[in-house]
Design a protein around this motif. Structure first.
Motif, PDB file in Angstrom:
ATOM      1  N   GLY A  23     -23.777  21.683  84.390  1.00  9.57           N
ATOM      2  CA  GLY A  23     -24.421  22.998  84.386  1.00  9.57           C
ATOM      3  C   GLY A  23     -24.230  23.728  85.687  1.00  9.57           C
ATOM      4  O   GLY A  23     -23.503  23.280  86.586  1.00  9.57           O
ATOM      5  N   TYR A  24     -24.891  24.863  85.794  1.00 10.96           N
ATOM      6  CA  TYR A  24     -24.870  25.655  87.015  1.00 10.96           C
ATOM      7  C   TYR A  24     -26.116  25.357  87.842  1.00 10.96           C
ATOM      8  O   TYR A  24     -27.200  25.182  87.286  1.00 10.96           O
ATOM      9  CB  TYR A  24     -24.877  27.154  86.699  1.00 10.96           C
ATOM     10  N   VAL A  25     -25.930  25.335  89.152  1.00 11.71           N
ATOM     11  CA  VAL A  25     -27.057  25.240  90.074  1.00 11.71           C
ATOM     12  C   VAL A  25     -27.124  26.545  90.844  1.00 11.71           C
ATOM     13  O   VAL A  25     -26.154  26.937  91.503  1.00 11.71           O
ATOM     14  CB  VAL A  25     -26.887  24.066  91.041  1.00 11.71           C
ATOM     15  N   ASP A  26     -28.261  27.219  90.733  1.00 12.35           N
ATOM     16  CA  ASP A  26     -28.472  28.473  91.481  1.00 12.35           C
ATOM     17  C   ASP A  26     -29.442  28.200  92.619  1.00 12.35           C
ATOM     18  O   ASP A  26     -30.591  27.814  92.381  1.00 12.35           O
ATOM     19  CB  ASP A  26     -29.059  29.547  90.554  1.00 12.35           C
ATOM     20  N   SER A  27     -28.972  28.422  93.833  1.00 14.75           N
ATOM     21  CA  SER A  27     -29.844  28.150  94.976  1.00 14.75           C
ATOM     22  C   SER A  27     -30.716  29.367  95.264  1.00 14.75           C
ATOM     23  O   SER A  27     -30.469  30.470  94.772  1.00 14.75           O
ATOM     24  CB  SER A  27     -29.005  27.814  96.208  1.00 14.75           C
ATOM     25  N   ALA A  28     -31.730  29.136  96.085  1.00 13.60           N
ATOM     26  CA  ALA A  28     -32.634  30.236  96.457  1.00 13.60           C
ATOM     27  C   ALA A  28     -31.891  31.318  97.219  1.00 13.60           C
ATOM     28  O   ALA A  28     -32.251  32.488  97.184  1.00 13.60           O
ATOM     29  CB  ALA A  28     -33.784  29.701  97.297  1.00 13.60           C
ATOM     30  N   GLY A  29     -30.823  30.899  97.870  1.00 10.72           N
ATOM     31  CA  GLY A  29     -30.047  31.868  98.626  1.00 10.72           C
ATOM     32  C   GLY A  29     -29.108  32.690  97.761  1.00 10.72           C
ATOM     33  O   GLY A  29     -28.395  33.552  98.257  1.00 10.72           O
ATOM     34  N   GLY A  30     -29.112  32.396  96.434  1.00 11.97           N
ATOM     35  CA  GLY A  30     -28.297  33.184  95.530  1.00 11.97           C
ATOM     36  C   GLY A  30     -26.927  32.603  95.269  1.00 11.97           C
ATOM     37  O   GLY A  30     -26.097  33.213  94.597  1.00 11.97           O
ATOM     38  N   GLN A  31     -26.640  31.425  95.819  1.00 12.77           N
ATOM     39  CA  GLN A  31     -25.346  30.799  95.573  1.00 12.77           C
ATOM     40  C   GLN A  31     -25.373  30.058  94.240  1.00 12.77           C
ATOM     41  O   GLN A  31     -26.379  29.486  93.849  1.00 12.77           O
ATOM     42  CB  GLN A  31     -25.024  29.801  96.694  1.00 12.77           C
ATOM     43  N   ARG A  32     -24.249  30.069  93.570  1.00 15.98           N
ATOM     44  CA  ARG A  32     -24.128  29.350  92.307  1.00 15.98           C
ATOM     45  C   ARG A  32     -23.000  28.337  92.434  1.00 15.98           C
ATOM     46  O   ARG A  32     -21.916  28.663  92.928  1.00 15.98           O
ATOM     47  CB  ARG A  32     -23.853  30.310  91.161  1.00 15.98           C
ATOM     48  N   SER A  33     -23.272  27.139  91.939  1.00 13.17           N
ATOM     49  CA  SER A  33     -22.220  26.126  91.905  1.00 13.17           C
ATOM     50  C   SER A  33     -22.335  25.343  90.607  1.00 13.17           C
ATOM     51  O   SER A  33     -23.388  25.328  89.968  1.00 13.17           O
ATOM     52  CB  SER A  33     -22.347  25.179  93.104  1.00 13.17           C
ATOM     53  N   ARG A  34     -21.240  24.722  90.227  1.00 12.70           N
ATOM     54  CA  ARG A  34     -21.249  23.873  89.040  1.00 12.70           C
ATOM     55  C   ARG A  34     -21.594  22.451  89.439  1.00 12.70           C
ATOM     56  O   ARG A  34     -21.202  21.989  90.510  1.00 12.70           O
ATOM     57  CB  ARG A  34     -19.897  23.902  88.335  1.00 12.70           C
ATOM     58  N   SER A  35     -22.320  21.776  88.541  1.00 14.07           N
ATOM     59  CA  SER A  35     -22.806  20.439  88.889  1.00 14.07           C
ATOM     60  C   SER A  35     -22.650  19.509  87.695  1.00 14.07           C
ATOM     61  O   SER A  35     -22.726  19.923  86.545  1.00 14.07           O
ATOM     62  CB  SER A  35     -24.276  20.531  89.291  1.00 14.07           C
TER      63      SER A  35
END
Lengths: 365, 199
Positions: free
Chosen positions: B154-166
C-alpha cells in the motif's frame, strides 16, 4: 466424472475453477444431469487440497449418493483433527475444511432421515459400487485397490502425528508424504475397464504402494484400457509392472499436472517414460502458470521486491473419453481448455530416440 | 511524587473583573492541551471560575472543600499524557492489496514458498517465493511450514505530506492450543462418530 451407463454417474475427486465454481457440477448441469438422482457415488481418493476442492458441494448436491473415502481416515484421530482445525477456521480453502463441510452434510443427512449418512470406507479389494442386474454390457463394479493393510498402519500414524499438541502454536496442516491414504480404483463396466491411480506412490516397502496392488489386488476384467496416471506422472509413482501386467498395450493414459514453486510434474523425463509405454497420453494442462495483472503501483512494488506472484494452478483443461463402439479399446478423445497431448512435445524433441518398453506378459484377473 | 491538580492564580479580581495589572502568564503551564482545575478560593469562601488553558472544556466550579493547593517551588506540574497532534497523525496507510499466506516450505537458502489467497478482490489462490530477510526479525521464529501470515502492499502518507509505497509481511501469532480446546474437539469427534457411524 464417469458415466457408468443407465444414466448413472460416479464423481471421483473434485476441483474448482478460477471462480471457485465446482467443475463437476457445472459439467453435469450442462449435460442436463440431475445430480440429486443420477450421481450414485461421490469418492474422495484422499484429502489433498488439489483433489477435493468443492467436493462438499458435490456431495450436498448428490442426494442419492453415499460418500466414499479411504479406510485410513476412519479412526477418530482424523475426525478430531478436522474438528480441531475447523473450529479455528484458519484457512477456508483446504482439504481439511472440505472434509469438515462433508461431515456437516453427513450430519444433516442423519438428522433428516436421509438414506446415506454413513460414509463408505475404501480398503484394498472392497467393492464400493456394483450393478449386477440388467444387460451384460451395463453390469459393473467399482473396487478399491488401496489402501493396503500395511498402508493403513502408516497412514494412521501419520495422521496421529498431525494432531495438535497442548501449548504448541497453531499452524495449517501439511499433507504427509508419501500419501498412504490414497484410494486407487478399478472400474469395470461391461468390457470397459479403467484404472484410476489417484496419488498413490510406489514405495520401497513391500506391503504398500503399487507393488502390493500388482501382486495381490483383485483386478476383475484385467487388463484395463484406460489409465489415470498416478501422482501427476512422477517418477516415484511409477511401477513398470502396472503397465506390463494390468494394462493393455498402448492404453489411453490421462494425467493432471502439478506445479508448486520450482517443482513441475510431469518432468520431461516423466513424459518420456510415460510416452515409452503408450502413444495415447493426454494431460489436462501445461505446467506454465499465469500471473494476474494488478494495478500499476502493486505491479511496480512486486517488481521492486523481486517477488513473482503466479496463479497457484495452471489453466484449467478437460479430457473427455467417450466409447464409440461396444469394444473395450475404441474411444474418442476430446480436449477442452488447456488440455493437450502429452507425447507430441516428446516426439518433437526425441525423434528417433524413443524406444518402447518391453512388455513382460499380461496378468489375467 | 504524586501528581496533584494544579491551581492557577486567577486573573479576575474579587468582583469578577479582569485585573489587567496582574499577569499570570509566567505561572501558566506552558504545555498544550493540558487540563487544569480552574478553582481558586477567595477570602469569603466563594470561588471564581477561570477559563481553562487552551482547552475546549469548561469545567464545573468546584466547592471550596475540593480546592487543591498550589504546587510549591520544589514540585513540578505533571501534564496529562497526550501525544502531540503531529505524532498521532504521523503516518496514514492506504492498503492497495492484501493476501493471506501459508508457508509451504522453507528453503536452505532462507527463501520460503507460500500459497497466497487474494483477500482484496477475488479470493484466488496464488503462489510466491519470498526471502526470509523480508520477514520482520520479531517474526522469524514463526517461519515454518504451515505458518500463516498477511502480506500487504500500500501507500504510506507521512505527516509531512510524503507518499511512499510499502510492503509488509506480518505473521499471525495464534494462541497456542489449550487442553480444553483439544478435549472439546475430541468430544465433538466422538459425538460425530456415533451420530453418522464414522467408525
Amino acid at each position: 466424472m464417469i458415466h457408468v451407463g443407465a444414466e448413472e454417474w460416479l464423481v471421483v475427486d473434485s476441483c474448482v475453477d478460477e471462480h471457485n465454481q465446482v467443475v463437476a457440477l457445472a459439467y453435469l448441469s450442462a449435460l442436463g444431469v440431475d445430480t440429486s438422482r443420477q450421481v450414485v457415488r461421490v469418492v474422495a481418493t484422499h484429502w489433498h487440497d488439489d483433489h477435493v476442492g468443492g467436493i462438499a458441494r458435490v456431495l450436498a448436491s448428490a442426494d442419492g449418493a453415499p460418500f466414499c473415502c479411504s479406510e485410513a481416515l476412519r479412526p477418530q484421530e482424523f475426525l478430531a483433527l478436522v474438528e480441531a482445525l475447523a473450529a479455528r477456521s484458519m484457512i477456508t480453502r483446504s482439504g481439511v475444511s472440505e472434509f469438515a463441510a462433508v461431515i456437516e452434510t453427513l450430519k444433516r443427512r442423519k438428522h433428516t432421515g436421509h438414506r446415506f449418512p454413513t460414509p463408505q470406507f475404501a480398503l484394498q479389494d472392497r467393492t464400493l459400487w456394483h450393478r449386477s442386474s440388467g444387460p451384460v454390457e451395463l453390469r459393473g463394479r467399482l473396487n478399491a485397490l488401496s489402501p493396503s493393510d500395511g498402508a493403513l498402519v502408516l497412514a494412521q500414524r501419520a495422521l496421529a502425528a498431525e494432531f495438535p499438541l497442548v501449548s504448541k502454536p497453531n499452524r495449517a496442516i501439511a499433507a504427509p508424504e508419501p500419501n498412504d491414504t490414497a484410494v486407487v480404483l478399478w472400474l469395470q463396466v461391461g468390457t470397459c475397464v479403467a484404472l484410476l491411480g489417484a496419488d498413490l506412490e510406489e514405495t520401497k516397502r513391500n506391503n504398500t504402494g503399487w507393488t502390493v496392488i500388482v501382486d495381490t489386488a483383485e483386478v476383475p476384467g484385467a487388463p484395463a484400457s484406460i489409465f489415470k496416471v498416478p501422482h501427476h506422472g512422477s517418477r516415484n509413482a511409477d511401477q513398470p509392472r502396472v503397465w506390463d501386467e494390468i494394462l493393455v498395450e498402448d492404453p489411453f493414459a490421462i494425467l493432471t499436472p502439478f506445479v508448486q514453486g520450482d517443482t513441475s510434474l510431469p518432468t520431461d523425463r516423466d513424459r518420456l517414460r510415460i510416452c515409452s509405454h503408450t502413444s495415447r497420453a493426454w494431460i489436462t494442462s501445461g505446467v506454465r502458470r499465469d500471473h494476474k495483472q494488478r494495478s500499476r503501483p502493486v505491479e511496480r512494488t512486486l517488481k521492486e521486491l523481486g517477488v513473482r506472484v503466479t496463479n497457484a494452478d495452471p489453466p484449467m483443461g478437460h479430457i473427455r473419453l467417450r466409447q464409440v463402439a461396444t469394444s473395450a479399446n475404441h474411444w474418442s478423445v476430446e480436449l477442452f481448455g488447456a488440455a493437450q497431448p502429452l507425447c507430441d512435445a516428446v516426439r518433437e524433441g526425441t525423434k528417433g530416440k524413443r524406444r518402447r518398453h518391453r512388455r513382460r506378459g499380461r496378468r489375467r484377473g | 511524587m504524586t501528581p496533584q491538580a494544579l491551581e492557577i492564580t486567577p486573573t479576575f479580581d474579587r468582583e469578577g473583573q479582569r485585573d489587567a495589572t496582574r499577569s499570570d502568564t509566567a505561572r501558566r503551564p506552558s504545555y498544550r492541551g493540558g487540563y487544569v482545575l480552574p478553582v481558586v478560593p477567595n477570602g469569603e469562601g466563594h470561588h471564581i471560575d477561570t477559563a481553562p488553558l487552551d482547552s475546549e472544556m469548561i469545567p464545573e466550579p468546584l466547592p471550596l472543600s475540593q480546592v487543591r493547593r498550589m504546587p510549591t517551588a520544589r514540585e513540578r506540574v505533571v501534564p496529562p499524557v497526550l501525544a502531540p497532534r503531529d505524532a498521532r497523525d504521523a503516518h496514514l496507510f492506504r492498503r492497495l492489496q492484501q493476501w493471506e499466506g501459508v508457508v509451504l516450505r522453507v528453503g536452505e537458502d532462507g527463501s520460503f514458498l507460500a500459497r497466497l489467497t487474494d483477500q482484496t478482490s477475488s479470493g484466488d489462490l496464488e503462489e510466491a517465493e519470498f526471502d526470509s530477510d523480508d520477514v520482520p526479525p520479531a517474526d522469524r521464529d514463526l517461519l515454518q511450514p504451515g505458518a500463516v501470515f498477511y502480506w500487504t502492499i500500500g501507500y504510506v502518507d507521512s505527516a509531512g505530506g510524503q507518499r511512499s509505497r510499502s510492503s509488509m509481511l506480518r505473521f499471525r501469532r495464534l494462541p497456542v492450543w489449550s487442553a480444553e480446546e483439544l478435549s472439546a474437539a475430541i468430544e465433538r469427534a466422538q459425538s460425530t462418530a456415533e451420530l453418522i457411524d464414522w467408525r
